[in-house]
Every structure is written in C-alpha cells, then in structure tokens.
Design a protein around this motif. Structure first.
Motif, PDB file in Angstrom:
ATOM      1  N   MET A 134      -8.699  12.331 -18.459  1.00 39.53           N
ATOM      2  CA  MET A 134      -8.237  11.627 -17.262  1.00 39.53           C
ATOM      3  C   MET A 134      -6.794  11.992 -16.952  1.00 39.53           C
ATOM      4  N   ARG A 135      -6.451  11.959 -15.682  1.00 40.91           N
ATOM      5  CA  ARG A 135      -5.083  12.167 -15.225  1.00 40.91           C
ATOM      6  C   ARG A 135      -4.390  10.808 -15.154  1.00 40.91           C
ATOM      7  N   VAL A 136      -3.251  10.685 -15.838  1.00 38.51           N
ATOM      8  CA  VAL A 136      -2.584   9.397 -15.982  1.00 38.51           C
ATOM      9  C   VAL A 136      -1.130   9.489 -15.532  1.00 38.51           C
ATOM     10  N   VAL A 137      -0.677   8.457 -14.809  1.00 37.62           N
ATOM     11  CA  VAL A 137       0.748   8.289 -14.512  1.00 37.62           C
ATOM     12  C   VAL A 137       1.245   7.121 -15.351  1.00 37.62           C
ATOM     13  N   ILE A 138       2.384   7.306 -16.030  1.00 39.59           N
ATOM     14  CA  ILE A 138       2.989   6.265 -16.855  1.00 39.59           C
ATOM     15  C   ILE A 138       4.275   5.788 -16.191  1.00 39.59           C
ATOM     16  N   VAL A 198       8.086   4.648  -9.083  1.00 38.23           N
ATOM     17  CA  VAL A 198       6.659   4.454  -9.366  1.00 38.23           C
ATOM     18  C   VAL A 198       5.765   4.813  -8.195  1.00 38.23           C
ATOM     19  N   LEU A 199       5.994   4.205  -7.045  1.00 36.41           N
ATOM     20  CA  LEU A 199       5.115   4.419  -5.897  1.00 36.41           C
ATOM     21  C   LEU A 199       5.068   5.887  -5.473  1.00 36.41           C
ATOM     22  N   PRO A 200       6.222   6.583  -5.347  1.00 35.18           N
ATOM     23  CA  PRO A 200       6.151   8.005  -4.987  1.00 35.18           C
ATOM     24  C   PRO A 200       5.330   8.831  -5.984  1.00 35.18           C
ATOM     25  N   ALA A 201       5.456   8.509  -7.279  1.00 37.80           N
ATOM     26  CA  ALA A 201       4.694   9.255  -8.285  1.00 37.80           C
ATOM     27  C   ALA A 201       3.197   9.023  -8.127  1.00 37.80           C
ATOM     28  N   LEU A 202       2.825   7.780  -7.867  1.00 33.36           N
ATOM     29  CA  LEU A 202       1.410   7.459  -7.713  1.00 33.36           C
ATOM     30  C   LEU A 202       0.836   8.095  -6.451  1.00 33.36           C
ATOM     31  N   LEU A 203       1.588   8.073  -5.365  1.00 31.67           N
ATOM     32  CA  LEU A 203       1.105   8.648  -4.121  1.00 31.67           C
ATOM     33  C   LEU A 203       1.041  10.171  -4.203  1.00 31.67           C
ATOM     34  N   ALA A 204       1.972  10.759  -4.932  1.00 30.48           N
ATOM     35  CA  ALA A 204       2.007  12.219  -5.041  1.00 30.48           C
ATOM     36  C   ALA A 204       0.877  12.748  -5.924  1.00 30.48           C
ATOM     37  N   HIS A 205       0.572  12.027  -6.997  1.00 32.77           N
ATOM     38  CA  HIS A 205      -0.391  12.550  -7.975  1.00 32.77           C
ATOM     39  C   HIS A 205      -1.769  11.912  -7.883  1.00 32.77           C
ATOM     40  N   GLY A 218       7.428  -3.123 -11.496  1.00 31.11           N
ATOM     41  CA  GLY A 218       6.210  -2.375 -11.799  1.00 31.11           C
ATOM     42  C   GLY A 218       4.994  -2.973 -11.121  1.00 31.11           C
ATOM     43  N   LEU A 219       4.902  -4.288 -11.151  1.00 29.39           N
ATOM     44  CA  LEU A 219       3.782  -4.977 -10.509  1.00 29.39           C
ATOM     45  C   LEU A 219       3.800  -4.754  -9.000  1.00 29.39           C
ATOM     46  N   ARG A 220       4.998  -4.867  -8.391  1.00 29.52           N
ATOM     47  CA  ARG A 220       5.100  -4.663  -6.935  1.00 29.52           C
ATOM     48  C   ARG A 220       4.634  -3.252  -6.571  1.00 29.52           C
ATOM     49  N   ALA A 221       5.067  -2.273  -7.372  1.00 26.92           N
ATOM     50  CA  ALA A 221       4.686  -0.885  -7.097  1.00 26.92           C
ATOM     51  C   ALA A 221       3.177  -0.703  -7.235  1.00 26.92           C
ATOM     52  N   ALA A 222       2.598  -1.352  -8.235  1.00 28.33           N
ATOM     53  CA  ALA A 222       1.148  -1.248  -8.450  1.00 28.33           C
ATOM     54  C   ALA A 222       0.384  -1.809  -7.258  1.00 28.33           C
ATOM     55  N   ILE A 269      -3.755   3.419  -1.767  1.00 30.17           N
ATOM     56  CA  ILE A 269      -4.893   4.091  -2.400  1.00 30.17           C
ATOM     57  C   ILE A 269      -5.855   3.004  -2.874  1.00 30.17           C
ATOM     58  N   PRO A 270      -6.718   2.504  -2.002  1.00 32.35           N
ATOM     59  CA  PRO A 270      -7.625   1.411  -2.384  1.00 32.35           C
ATOM     60  C   PRO A 270      -8.431   1.749  -3.634  1.00 32.35           C
ATOM     61  N   GLY A 271      -8.452   0.784  -4.552  1.00 34.42           N
ATOM     62  CA  GLY A 271      -9.230   0.965  -5.765  1.00 34.42           C
ATOM     63  C   GLY A 271      -8.532   1.757  -6.852  1.00 34.42           C
ATOM     64  N   LEU A 272      -7.260   2.131  -6.645  1.00 39.17           N
ATOM     65  CA  LEU A 272      -6.534   2.867  -7.680  1.00 39.17           C
ATOM     66  C   LEU A 272      -6.531   2.061  -8.974  1.00 39.17           C
ATOM     67  N   PRO A 273      -7.089   2.601 -10.068  1.00 38.35           N
ATOM     68  CA  PRO A 273      -7.117   1.852 -11.329  1.00 38.35           C
ATOM     69  C   PRO A 273      -5.710   1.655 -11.894  1.00 38.35           C
ATOM     70  N   ILE A 274      -5.407   0.422 -12.250  1.00 40.79           N
ATOM     71  CA  ILE A 274      -4.080   0.058 -12.744  1.00 40.79           C
ATOM     72  C   ILE A 274      -4.213  -0.723 -14.043  1.00 40.79           C
ATOM     73  N   LEU A 275      -3.535  -0.245 -15.090  1.00 40.17           N
ATOM     74  CA  LEU A 275      -3.446  -0.991 -16.347  1.00 40.17           C
ATOM     75  C   LEU A 275      -1.992  -1.411 -16.520  1.00 40.17           C
ATOM     76  N   VAL A 276      -1.740  -2.709 -16.396  1.00 42.89           N
ATOM     77  CA  VAL A 276      -0.381  -3.241 -16.468  1.00 42.89           C
ATOM     78  C   VAL A 276      -0.079  -3.698 -17.891  1.00 42.89           C
TER      79      VAL A 276
END
Length: 214
Positions: free
Chosen positions: A1-5, A37-44, A63-67, A74-81
């Motif tokens: 899986m491709r993961v952003v931390i 956070v948000l730019p990284a998630l949108l870019a990748h 972190g929560l706000r960015a998630a 990105i509807p449905g983007l899986p998020i593990l907080v």
C-alpha cells in the motif's frame, strides 16, 4: 500500500517508516507539521494516511483538521489517526458522516506491530479500527444511555464490533459459537432500534453513529 505519514515526533515518525516498510508498504510522503498534511495527501492520494491528531504549529487538532479536509477533497480517503490520549470529541468527529475507512488508535498500540498493521490494512480496505480504550470511553460516557438495556455479554460483543472485528473473530475472542454471536448482534440492533445491516464496518458505524447522536 501507498502510505502518507503525518507525525511531528521524529523518533516515532522514523519508527513508523521502518515498520511500514518491513510490512511491505511504501511510504510516499512524510509531513511534520499541520500545514504540510493536506498538500501531501492531495498530491499523492495514498491508499491510506497515518496522522497524528496534534501537530505543529498549535499542537491542538491540526492533524485531525487536515484529515477531515482531505476527505472532503478525496471522498473515502482511508485515515488512521493516532493520539497520545483518549480524546472522545476527536473520535466522535471522525465518525460523523461517511466514516468508512476510519481508524483511531492510541500511539501505544503502534508498539503492538501485528495489531497496528492489521488495523491499518482494515482501514485501507474501507473498514473501521477503533482502539479498545476509545470504544470503552464511547460506550460509557453518558448516563441514561440506550446501552443500559444491553446485557453484559451484549456490551462485550458491541465493544468488539466497534473495534472492527467480524463475528468469527468475536466468537474466538469470547470463546463462544458464531451462532451465539449472531444472536447477540441481532439483539443489540433490536434494543438500540437499529435495523440489521450487512456484516463488517457498516453495522459498527451505524451503532457508533447512533451513540454519537443520542
């Protein structure tokens, strides 16, 4: 899986990178502060994101706000907080609306590698993974709860459901038959006034959504 931390603690961040790499996953981006956070998630657009709740600059809920913002884009983007403590309001906010593909774990859980990787994969697949301590907090936080009508065993089953476990795993955990678990699940929905749903995270989210809005 491709993961952003997204994690500001360098030691934990590097530990997560090594842990995920050892599990065969590809860390495609790392964010060390809330604005990153948000730019990284949108870019990748990763398969799943692992985010700390509190990040610089304010160490509040960046972190929560960015998630939440990312899931709007990105509807449905899986998020593990990940969180240092049980913060009930954050867990409840994550579960509002379409909460499929959502996890909330205490950071101590990362040290239990198999449990953490299992939770990550469950969330990436659109399931739910809630820390047992978070579940306990959600299930006991208010007086005169509709949960008062549940038997002790039904409460045990509900807590395990809320962790994202299926009937087979619940049966194994409680050392009972799957048929007994199915009966308990049916009773839970009946007592909480919720219609039966399909197996998996949808029924868990239905129960938690009901509790969060009671």
């Amino acid at each position: 899986m491709r993961v952003v931390i997204a994690e500001d603690n360098a030691l934990l961040r590097e530990g997560l990178v090594l842990l995920l790499a050892s599990g065969g996953h590809d860390v495609v981006a790392i964010a060390g502060s809330g604005p990153e956070v948000l730019p990284a998630l949108l870019a990748h657009r990763p398969d799943v994101a692992v985010l700390d709740v509190r990040m610089p600059p304010g160490f509040r809920d960046e972190g929560l706000r960015a998630a939440l913002a990312a899931r709007q884009e990105i509807p449905g983007l899986p998020i593990l907080v990940l969180s240092q403590y049980v913060e009930e309001s954050y867990a409840a906010e994550l579960l509002r609306g379409d909460a499929s593909g959502v996890g909330y774990l205490l950071k101590d859980r990362v040290g239990r590698v198999d449990e953490f990787l299992d939770a990550l994969e469950r969330v990436a697949a659109g399931g739910t993974a809630l820390d047992p301590e978070v579940v306990t907090e959600l299930l006991t936080r208010r007086p005169d709860s509709p949960l008062d009508s549940l038997t002790p065993r039904e409460r045990e089953v509900l807590a395990l459901m809320a962790q994202g476990l299926d009937n087979t795993t619940i049966a194994s955990t409680l050392v009972v038959t799957e048929r007994a678990v199915s009966k308990h699940v049916g009773n839970i929905f009946l007592k909480l006034g919720l219609p039966p749903s399909d197996s998996g995270h949808r029924r868990v989210l239905a129960v938690l959504t009901y509790l969060n809005n009671s």
